[in-house]
Design a protein around this motif. Structure first.
Motif, PDB file in Angstrom:
ATOM      1  N   GLU A 731      98.746   9.362 -66.932  1.00 33.40           N
ATOM      2  CA  GLU A 731      97.682  10.285 -67.347  1.00 33.40           C
ATOM      3  C   GLU A 731      97.807  11.650 -66.685  1.00 33.40           C
ATOM      4  O   GLU A 731      97.381  12.663 -67.240  1.00 33.40           O
ATOM      5  CB  GLU A 731      96.319   9.660 -67.034  1.00 33.40           C
ATOM      6  N   LEU A 732      98.380  11.687 -65.479  1.00 37.64           N
ATOM      7  CA  LEU A 732      98.522  12.971 -64.770  1.00 37.64           C
ATOM      8  C   LEU A 732      99.923  13.566 -64.913  1.00 37.64           C
ATOM      9  O   LEU A 732     100.213  14.610 -64.335  1.00 37.64           O
ATOM     10  CB  LEU A 732      98.208  12.787 -63.283  1.00 37.64           C
ATOM     11  N   LYS A 733     100.781  12.912 -65.664  1.00 39.43           N
ATOM     12  CA  LYS A 733     102.158  13.381 -65.812  1.00 39.43           C
ATOM     13  C   LYS A 733     102.195  14.804 -66.356  1.00 39.43           C
ATOM     14  O   LYS A 733     101.525  15.136 -67.332  1.00 39.43           O
ATOM     15  CB  LYS A 733     102.926  12.448 -66.750  1.00 39.43           C
ATOM     16  N   GLY A 734     102.981  15.669 -65.714  1.00 41.38           N
ATOM     17  CA  GLY A 734     103.111  17.061 -66.142  1.00 41.38           C
ATOM     18  C   GLY A 734     102.067  17.991 -65.563  1.00 41.38           C
ATOM     19  O   GLY A 734     102.161  19.215 -65.722  1.00 41.38           O
ATOM     20  N   LYS A 735     101.050  17.452 -64.867  1.00 43.19           N
ATOM     21  CA  LYS A 735      99.984  18.283 -64.291  1.00 43.19           C
ATOM     22  C   LYS A 735     100.484  19.013 -63.040  1.00 43.19           C
ATOM     23  O   LYS A 735     101.324  18.519 -62.300  1.00 43.19           O
ATOM     24  CB  LYS A 735      98.781  17.415 -63.911  1.00 43.19           C
ATOM     25  N   LYS A 736      99.916  20.201 -62.817  1.00 42.95           N
ATOM     26  CA  LYS A 736     100.202  20.942 -61.590  1.00 42.95           C
ATOM     27  C   LYS A 736      99.280  20.433 -60.495  1.00 42.95           C
ATOM     28  O   LYS A 736      98.058  20.451 -60.644  1.00 42.95           O
ATOM     29  CB  LYS A 736      99.990  22.437 -61.804  1.00 42.95           C
ATOM     30  N   VAL A 737      99.871  19.965 -59.402  1.00 40.85           N
ATOM     31  CA  VAL A 737      99.066  19.393 -58.327  1.00 40.85           C
ATOM     32  C   VAL A 737      99.463  19.989 -56.983  1.00 40.85           C
ATOM     33  O   VAL A 737     100.584  20.463 -56.803  1.00 40.85           O
ATOM     34  CB  VAL A 737      99.218  17.855 -58.267  1.00 40.85           C
ATOM     35  N   MET A 738      98.517  19.959 -56.057  1.00 43.94           N
ATOM     36  CA  MET A 738      98.810  20.315 -54.669  1.00 43.94           C
ATOM     37  C   MET A 738      98.603  19.058 -53.841  1.00 43.94           C
ATOM     38  O   MET A 738      97.585  18.373 -53.990  1.00 43.94           O
ATOM     39  CB  MET A 738      97.918  21.427 -54.170  1.00 43.94           C
ATOM     40  N   VAL A 739      99.582  18.720 -52.998  1.00 39.39           N
ATOM     41  CA  VAL A 739      99.480  17.523 -52.171  1.00 39.39           C
ATOM     42  C   VAL A 739      99.263  17.931 -50.723  1.00 39.39           C
ATOM     43  O   VAL A 739      99.703  18.994 -50.287  1.00 39.39           O
ATOM     44  CB  VAL A 739     100.741  16.646 -52.299  1.00 39.39           C
ATOM     45  N   MET A 774      85.868  20.025 -41.875  1.00 40.09           N
ATOM     46  CA  MET A 774      85.329  20.563 -43.131  1.00 40.09           C
ATOM     47  C   MET A 774      85.972  21.908 -43.470  1.00 40.09           C
ATOM     48  O   MET A 774      86.259  22.196 -44.629  1.00 40.09           O
ATOM     49  CB  MET A 774      83.803  20.702 -43.021  1.00 40.09           C
ATOM     50  N   LEU A 775      86.219  22.729 -42.443  1.00 38.85           N
ATOM     51  CA  LEU A 775      86.849  24.027 -42.700  1.00 38.85           C
ATOM     52  C   LEU A 775      88.246  23.853 -43.279  1.00 38.85           C
ATOM     53  O   LEU A 775      88.669  24.595 -44.173  1.00 38.85           O
ATOM     54  CB  LEU A 775      86.921  24.836 -41.404  1.00 38.85           C
ATOM     55  N   GLU A 776      88.963  22.853 -42.760  1.00 41.57           N
ATOM     56  CA  GLU A 776      90.317  22.602 -43.278  1.00 41.57           C
ATOM     57  C   GLU A 776      90.274  22.144 -44.728  1.00 41.57           C
ATOM     58  O   GLU A 776      91.090  22.565 -45.553  1.00 41.57           O
ATOM     59  CB  GLU A 776      91.008  21.547 -42.413  1.00 41.57           C
ATOM     60  N   MET A 777      89.346  21.282 -45.056  1.00 40.91           N
ATOM     61  CA  MET A 777      89.236  20.806 -46.430  1.00 40.91           C
ATOM     62  C   MET A 777      88.837  21.940 -47.378  1.00 40.91           C
ATOM     63  O   MET A 777      89.296  22.001 -48.525  1.00 40.91           O
ATOM     64  CB  MET A 777      88.243  19.647 -46.527  1.00 40.91           C
ATOM     65  N   GLN A 778      87.983  22.842 -46.870  1.00 37.98           N
ATOM     66  CA  GLN A 778      87.629  24.009 -47.697  1.00 37.98           C
ATOM     67  C   GLN A 778      88.852  24.897 -47.934  1.00 37.98           C
ATOM     68  O   GLN A 778      89.067  25.417 -49.032  1.00 37.98           O
ATOM     69  CB  GLN A 778      86.511  24.809 -47.023  1.00 37.98           C
ATOM     70  N   TYR A 779      89.685  25.040 -46.884  1.00 40.09           N
ATOM     71  CA  TYR A 779      90.923  25.814 -47.028  1.00 40.09           C
ATOM     72  C   TYR A 779      91.834  25.181 -48.072  1.00 40.09           C
ATOM     73  O   TYR A 779      92.397  25.863 -48.931  1.00 40.09           O
ATOM     74  CB  TYR A 779      91.652  25.903 -45.686  1.00 40.09           C
ATOM     75  N   ILE A 780      91.974  23.835 -47.990  1.00 38.47           N
ATOM     76  CA  ILE A 780      92.833  23.123 -48.946  1.00 38.47           C
ATOM     77  C   ILE A 780      92.313  23.318 -50.366  1.00 38.47           C
ATOM     78  O   ILE A 780      93.094  23.575 -51.295  1.00 38.47           O
ATOM     79  CB  ILE A 780      92.900  21.620 -48.577  1.00 38.47           C
ATOM     80  N   GLY A 781      90.982  23.208 -50.545  1.00 42.82           N
ATOM     81  CA  GLY A 781      90.403  23.390 -51.877  1.00 42.82           C
ATOM     82  C   GLY A 781      90.601  24.798 -52.408  1.00 42.82           C
ATOM     83  O   GLY A 781      90.953  24.998 -53.580  1.00 42.82           O
ATOM     84  N   GLU A 782      90.389  25.795 -51.526  1.00 40.95           N
ATOM     85  CA  GLU A 782      90.559  27.203 -51.948  1.00 40.95           C
ATOM     86  C   GLU A 782      92.028  27.508 -52.249  1.00 40.95           C
ATOM     87  O   GLU A 782      92.345  28.255 -53.172  1.00 40.95           O
ATOM     88  CB  GLU A 782      90.039  28.128 -50.841  1.00 40.95           C
ATOM     89  N   ARG A 783      92.919  26.917 -51.461  1.00 39.46           N
ATOM     90  CA  ARG A 783      94.355  27.133 -51.688  1.00 39.46           C
ATOM     91  C   ARG A 783      94.778  26.540 -53.035  1.00 39.46           C
ATOM     92  O   ARG A 783      95.570  27.133 -53.769  1.00 39.46           O
ATOM     93  CB  ARG A 783      95.145  26.473 -50.546  1.00 39.46           C
ATOM     94  N   ALA A 785      92.860  26.174 -55.657  1.00 39.04           N
ATOM     95  CA  ALA A 785      92.313  27.038 -56.710  1.00 39.04           C
ATOM     96  C   ALA A 785      93.158  28.302 -56.860  1.00 39.04           C
ATOM     97  O   ALA A 785      93.430  28.766 -57.970  1.00 39.04           O
ATOM     98  CB  ALA A 785      90.868  27.399 -56.375  1.00 39.04           C
ATOM     99  N   GLU A 786      93.611  28.824 -55.720  1.00 36.85           N
ATOM    100  CA  GLU A 786      94.444  30.026 -55.723  1.00 36.85           C
ATOM    101  C   GLU A 786      95.764  29.791 -56.462  1.00 36.85           C
ATOM    102  O   GLU A 786      96.263  30.668 -57.180  1.00 36.85           O
ATOM    103  CB  GLU A 786      94.717  30.451 -54.276  1.00 36.85           C
ATOM    104  N   LEU A 787      96.320  28.586 -56.293  1.00 35.54           N
ATOM    105  CA  LEU A 787      97.588  28.248 -56.942  1.00 35.54           C
ATOM    106  C   LEU A 787      97.400  27.652 -58.338  1.00 35.54           C
ATOM    107  O   LEU A 787      98.367  27.214 -58.958  1.00 35.54           O
ATOM    108  CB  LEU A 787      98.367  27.254 -56.067  1.00 35.54           C
ATOM    109  N   LYS A 788      96.124  27.620 -58.788  1.00 40.06           N
ATOM    110  CA  LYS A 788      95.787  27.110 -60.132  1.00 40.06           C
ATOM    111  C   LYS A 788      96.243  25.664 -60.323  1.00 40.06           C
ATOM    112  O   LYS A 788      96.787  25.290 -61.371  1.00 40.06           O
ATOM    113  CB  LYS A 788      96.375  28.004 -61.225  1.00 40.06           C
ATOM    114  N   ALA A 789      96.029  24.855 -59.290  1.00 36.63           N
ATOM    115  CA  ALA A 789      96.381  23.437 -59.372  1.00 36.63           C
ATOM    116  C   ALA A 789      95.353  22.690 -60.214  1.00 36.63           C
ATOM    117  O   ALA A 789      94.154  22.999 -60.174  1.00 36.63           O
ATOM    118  CB  ALA A 789      96.451  22.830 -57.972  1.00 36.63           C
TER     119      ALA A 789
END
Length: 861
Positions: A731-739, A774-783, A785-789
């Motif tokens: 279902e996620l094949k071909g999706k852009k993801v950030m790990v 929490m700050l790190e998780m916010q950074y990961i989420g913002e990053r 979004a920035e990379l359009k994952a």
């Protein structure tokens, strides 16, 4: 121990002999500075920019002769694999200059590093070749050790072993055995060489006879125009006859040559002698000798640059490098030196043979025995023992046109019949490269974002974790600061102390000085010999489920690494309810409790204490010690050692310089080995790993496994149940993801994600067991979004440490946990049988013992 002795002697030789000689040459020899700098490992980035980190093919020949053998191989490599980068190295100035002249196809040229430990390791680390091809017998202990530590394939090409080498190499003992194990293929020139290398201890299954690539050389081919130019530049007119070319001569061979030449000139006053000494720095000495015989002498370097008509000197000295192979073409007869003086074993007789020349040599041709034998049997080569015999042969061949033609034709016949060694070599090279390649699904590249303690956009790392991360980066980075050598040397010293302590500690347990506790149950240890992730948690899960299915009560003991539980014992789960948070229990123990809700999990550093509790309070019949290989205080019935096929044993060093917890010799305690992540490693890696293990343990079965991706679960659902609302991988094949992850081997997890067909836009890595804020998780989420994952992906081990407020935060980008398990791909039946037999045997023995008191009580009654 042998390496220490070798390096101590090597350093003494370097400072006492080599360094003073190099300083002298630096002061007196123009251009030597480049050779010295590169030989010391100080290679400038621009000198290797085209081959660094490209999985290049690094082929090394010591001097001119080996470089000549290299040329046909490089040509074939570029025909078959034009996109593959090729690096050529040589020891000598002549070899280096020759390589640049006759191997234009190469992408880089360097001087080979001196075999000092830090020099060899530095060069290998920076270049990171895909495979190393030593030509003939170019095997160096420290260099091959650095190659072996990085799991780089090695194939000897145009292999040649002399009788002298057979006698010398055997004194290297364990070092020689290590070098032989490092080489994956021995492509030897002849069956004689193959027998020699077998006698020295090489595995016969790795040895192949491919022939001599010097038969395939084409660099020395000369057109009619080239031949005319050479004769003009050397002052050889049409009336010059006979022209004798003497190549690679050593003292006192020139004396024999001038004596014979004098006899020849009596009958042929227009005869000319062209001498190319093995060392060009001897030309002045030979010129003086020529003068004593009354001959005018010309130098190739001077004659070549003359604009006017060249003088017709009776003797011409070749004082240039790399031209001899072509200059043989001007001769009517050829003498090959290094053969009338003992200790050299002759030189390459195939170069003049390729020009269809009659060849004369002395009796010492030990180093070229095969080509010497072929040409002698064909009648192309005659052997002389002194100046008188040399003069006689020169006169006979000069006076018999038919004999000259017959010998020349025989030379060409030998060349034609023996060509094809380069092609045969390529067959084994391509096969080895295929075995050394990793499946394409696991070789995708993506940006990596390694977080440091002072990075913006997060809570940062603890300073201890940041220091560990920095040292690890320093140890493995291709480029290092100047002080790295001091720091890593200090850590290596600590490694020796640590290793001594580990050996003594184990010996004390084995000798009975320190006691081991035997629990009243079956104890199975699942561990490894290195730090970092090898897959212990999913393996423990598989073993626990199997034992539970057999009908036995099983409890898992975990040390609770990075837990915040300050008591000797903690019950994470009793098999019915989870009592601790991930913060209290540590990520591994808490994850196991979530994954196996019906299996009790107990944490504590002292497994004696936690094991006794499991038996007495939880009625454990089988205990699984997670990460228990180094916990010697508790006796065990089965030791399963996990080996990561991606990381092997690191750089081979013990903590803190490397990642080994114990010396590799301690692998002899293992009852079974489980190779993990086998699908992400090459066949050659696994074969090499098996060979390495069998040095220390010949009995324990080896099982292979993979980390199998099962499904994705949104983290909010995952917290309710790890398989709540699973999403199929497709279902996620071909999706852009950030790990993102904080595990021991993040690249394996990332490649698994990539292998499922997802497009990784960035991978964020934190140190193993890192706690997210929490700050790190916010950074990961913002990053993201920035990379359009389209989604975030993480592991179960990371999921348990993510703050609850982030999980239920109003997120625009979904966060999925990738559920994985261990799938055994090779010898599964062996694994299951060994496990079942151990458990049943131990528990049967336990039940018999427990029945004895009961029987006695009944009899007494």
């Amino acid at each position: 121990m042998m390496y220490i002795l070798y390096n101590v002697l090597g350093l003494l030789a370097f400072f006492v002999l080599i360094l003073p000689f190099c300083i002298y040459r630096l002061l007196t020899e123009k251009g030597f500075s480049t050779r010295f700098r590169q030989s010391m490992g100080l290679i400038r980035r621009e000198e290797i920019a085209d081959v660094m980190n490209t999985d290049c093919i690094w082929i090394h020949g010591a001097s001119i002769g080996e470089i000549v053998a290299t040329s046909p191989i490089v040509k074939e490599i570029k025909k078959i694999m034009p996109e593959r980068k090729v690096l050529v190295s040589a020891f000598t100035v002549g070899g280096y200059d020759m390589a640049k002249q006759i191997i234009p196809e190469a992408d880089g040229y360097i001087y080979f590093p001196l075999d000092l430990p830090w020099v060899a390791e530095s060069v290998v680390r920076r270049i990171q070749p895909g495979i190393f091809l030593p030509v003939e017998t170019e095997l160096w202990p420290n260099f091959l050790r650095a190659i072996r530590e990085r799991n780089i394939a090695v194939m000897m090409v145009n292999g040649r072993i002399s009788e002298r080498s057979v006698k010398t190499y055997k004194y290297l003992f364990s070092i020689w055995r290590d070098m032989l194990r490092t080489v994956s293929r021995f492509c030897m020139q002849s069956s004689i060489d193959a027998n020699y290398i077998t006698h020295l201890g090489a595995d016969p299954q790795k040895i192949f006879v491919t022939g001599n690539t010097k038969f395939d050389q084409t660099y020395a081919e000369v057109t009619p125009e080239d031949l005319a130019n050479y004769k003009t530049e050397l002052g050889l007119g049409d009336d010059a006859f006979p022209v004798i070319v003497a190549g690679s001569t050593h003292a006192p061979e020139e004396d024999f040559l001038f004596t014979a030449f004098t006899e020849l000139r009596k009958q042929y006053p227009k005869a000319r002698l062209v001498i190319a000494p093995r060392r060009t720095d001897r030309v002045d000495e030979i010129r003086r000798l020529s003068g004593r015989f009354g001959y005018q002498t010309g130098f190739r370097s001077e004659l070549k640059n003359m604009k006017e008509s060249r003088p017709k000197c009776p003797v011409v000295l070749i004082d240039t490098i790399g031209e001899l192979g072509r200059i043989y073409a001007v001769g009517d007869m050829v003498f090959v030196g290094g053969s009338m003086t003992k200790g050299y074993g002759g030189h390459n007789v195939l170069e003049p043979a390729a020009h269809a020349k009659p060849i004369l040599v002395g009796p010492d041709m030990l180093s070229f025995k095969d080509s010497y034998s072929l040409l002698t049997k064909a009648g192309a080569l005659h052997t002389v023992h002194d100046a008188r015999e040399l003069a006689k042969e020169l006169l006979q061949i000069a006076g018999d046109r038919f004999l000259r033609k017959q010998m020349g034709d025989a030379s060409m016949q030998v060349i034609r019949e023996n060509r094809g060694a380069a092609l045969h070599t390529m067959h084994y090279l391509t096969d080895l490269l295929e075995k050394a390649s990793v499946p394409r699904a696991y070789t995708k590249e993506y940006p990596v974002n390694t977080r440091n303690f002072n990075d913006a956009g997060g809570g940062g790392l603890k300073h201890g974790a940041a220091i560990i991360q920095y040292i690890f980066h320093l140890a493995h980075a291709p480029e290092r600061p100047w002080y790295a050598f001091i720091l890593l040397g200090f850590l290596r010293g600590l490694s020796y102390i640590y290793g001594f302590g580990a050996r003594v500690n184990l010996w004390m347990y084995e000798a009975g000085i320190l006691s081991r506790r035997k629990l009243d149950c079956c104890v199975i240890s699942i561990g490894n010999i290195t730090v970092g992730g090898t897959g212990k948690t999913p393996t423990a899960q598989r073993v626990a489920m199997m034992i539970k299915d057999m009908g036995y009560r099983v409890v898992i003991l975990n040390r609770g690494y990075r837990s915040h539980w300050d008591k000797p014992l903690g019950v994470v789960s009793d098999g019915k309810k989870i009592f601790m948070t991930s913060y209290e229990a540590g990520d591994e123990a808490y994850l196991m409790a979530k994954m196996m809700p019906d299996v009790p999990i107990v944490i504590g550093k002292n497994r004696d204490v936690t094991g006794s509790y499991a038996v007495e309070k939880l009625n454990a019949e089988v205990i699984i010690m997670d990460d228990g290989y180094q916990h010697w205080q508790l006796d065990r019935d089965l030791d399963i050692v996990l080996v990561d096929t991606l990381n092997l044993f690191g750089n081979g060093n013990l903590l803190p310089r490397g990642i080994l917890r114990e010396p590799l010799s301690h692998l002899d305690r293992a009852d079974m080995f489980l190779f993990t992540k086998s699908d992400q490693s090459s066949q050659l890696t696994r074969s090499s790993l098996m060979e390495n293990i069998r040095q220390y343990n010949t009995k324990a079965p080896v099982v292979e496994s993979i980390h199998h991706a099962k499904e994705f679960v949104e983290i909010a659902d995952w917290y309710k149940g790890i398989q709540q609302n699973p999403i199929p991988l497709e279902e996620l094949k071909g999706k852009k993801v950030m790990v993102f992850s904080a595990i021991g081997n993040p690249s394996s997890f990332e490649q698994n994600v990539s292998g499922c067909g997802l497009d990784i836009v960035e991978a964020i890595r934190y140190p193993d067991h890192h706690d997210y804020g929490m700050l790190e998780m916010q950074y990961i989420g913002e990053r993201a979004a920035e990379l359009k994952a389209d989604a975030l992906i993480t592991t179960g081990k990371d999921a348990v440490k993510i703050p609850t407020e982030f999980i239920y935060f109003n997120r625009d980008i979904p966060l999925y946990v990738m559920n994985m398990d261990i799938m055994i791909t090779r010898n599964e039946e062996t694994f299951d049988k060994k496990l079942k037999e151990t458990v049943e045997t131990v528990l049967k023995r336990k039940n018999k013992k427990s029945k004895v008191p009961e029987i006695k009580r009944v009899l007494n009654t």
